[in-house]
Design an enzyme around this catalytic site. Structure first.
Site, PDB file in Angstrom:
ATOM      1  N   SER A 109      40.228  15.720 -33.281  1.00 28.35           N
ATOM      2  CA  SER A 109      40.974  14.466 -33.065  1.00 28.35           C
ATOM      3  C   SER A 109      40.107  13.441 -32.335  1.00 28.35           C
ATOM      4  O   SER A 109      40.342  13.129 -31.180  1.00 28.35           O
ATOM      5  CB  SER A 109      42.282  14.728 -32.307  1.00 28.35           C
ATOM      6  OG  SER A 109      42.120  15.567 -31.189  1.00 28.35           O
TER       7      SER A 109
ATOM      8  N   SER B 201      33.309  19.817 -32.245  1.00 32.24           N
ATOM      9  CA  SER B 201      33.225  21.093 -32.924  1.00 32.24           C
ATOM     10  C   SER B 201      32.316  22.021 -32.117  1.00 32.24           C
ATOM     11  O   SER B 201      31.237  21.614 -31.675  1.00 32.24           O
ATOM     12  CB  SER B 201      32.637  20.898 -34.333  1.00 32.24           C
ATOM     13  OG  SER B 201      32.497  22.129 -34.998  1.00 32.24           O
TER      14      SER B 201
ATOM     15  N   SER C 143      33.081  23.241 -29.177  1.00 35.00           N
ATOM     16  CA  SER C 143      33.316  23.110 -27.728  1.00 35.00           C
ATOM     17  C   SER C 143      34.163  24.252 -27.184  1.00 35.00           C
ATOM     18  O   SER C 143      34.139  24.543 -25.985  1.00 35.00           O
ATOM     19  CB  SER C 143      33.974  21.765 -27.404  1.00 35.00           C
ATOM     20  OG  SER C 143      35.232  21.654 -28.058  1.00 35.00           O
ATOM     21  N   GLY C 144      34.937  24.910 -28.048  1.00 34.84           N
ATOM     22  CA  GLY C 144      35.758  26.038 -27.620  1.00 34.84           C
ATOM     23  C   GLY C 144      37.254  25.799 -27.689  1.00 34.84           C
ATOM     24  O   GLY C 144      38.029  26.546 -27.101  1.00 34.84           O
TER      25      GLY C 144
END
Length: 197
Positions: free
Chosen positions: A106, A34, A36-37
């Protein structure tokens, strides 16, 4: 599953849809922590591809949980089911001839491989959006890391739930070091080299 279900073939093939759209269809699977882009990159890339006349769509983790997967939580079993449903949805988009950018944490390698196995060769491109946890926490665009650290959120990836890094992704984007423009160039270069664009 009922034994009274029979697959009904389509009168229009995937190849015909691809030919009409003028390009191949495939899934770009953006995975990472979350913050990270993933969604930022997926949306920036699809905007460029759309402007180039491509049929594109973004499947975003938060957006999907507002509808299709709103009945799922964040425990291991629900995360697995979340990715299974998204994999099946992405497969339908590929069959429809659409380039699909799927942006999902994921966290489990097995689940990502299960999605890969739903698709034909070269239809699943894993994009590891690699970013140090410290950077993701500093960004914390949704305030989720703070909530997780304060104990208001449980099963949060990177804090009290694991993230299994891709073992052999097709593309690795280090958002600590690459700008959005550089990242998009890296992705498009890979797609062109593979004959997908």
């Amino acid at each position: 599953m009922s034994s009274n279900i029979v697959w009904h073939g389509s009168s229009v093939s995937k190849k015909e849809r691809q030919n009409k759209n003028g390009h191949k269809s495939f899934v770009l699977w953006f995975t990472g922590l979350s913050g990270s882009g993933k969604s930022t990159l997926a949306n920036a890339l699809t905007r460029e591809l759309f402007e180039d006349g491509k049929a594109v769509y973004v499947l975003d983790g938060d957006n999907i949980r507002h509808g299709l997967n709103k009945d799922l939580g964040f425990g291991a079993a629900d995360r697995k089911e979340n990715i299974r449903r998204i994999g099946e949805t992405a497969k339908l988009f590929v069959d429809a001839g659409v380039i699909t950018a799927a942006a999902f944490i994921s966290p489990y390698q097995e689940d990502r491989e299960n999605v890969r196995n739903l698709l034909e060769e070269d239809e699943f491109i894993e994009v590891y959006v690699k970013c140090r946890l410290e950077t993701c926490e500093k960004r914390d665009p949704k305030g989720l890391y703070k909530k997780a650290r304060d104990g208001h959120i449980t099963n949060f990836t990177g804090v009290d739930s694991p993230y299994e890094e891709p073992s052999d992704p097709e593309i690795t984007i280090e958002t600590d070091n690459h700008s959005i423009e550089q990242s998009i160039t890296l992705i498009k270069t890979h797609l062109k080299e593979k004959g997908l664009l």
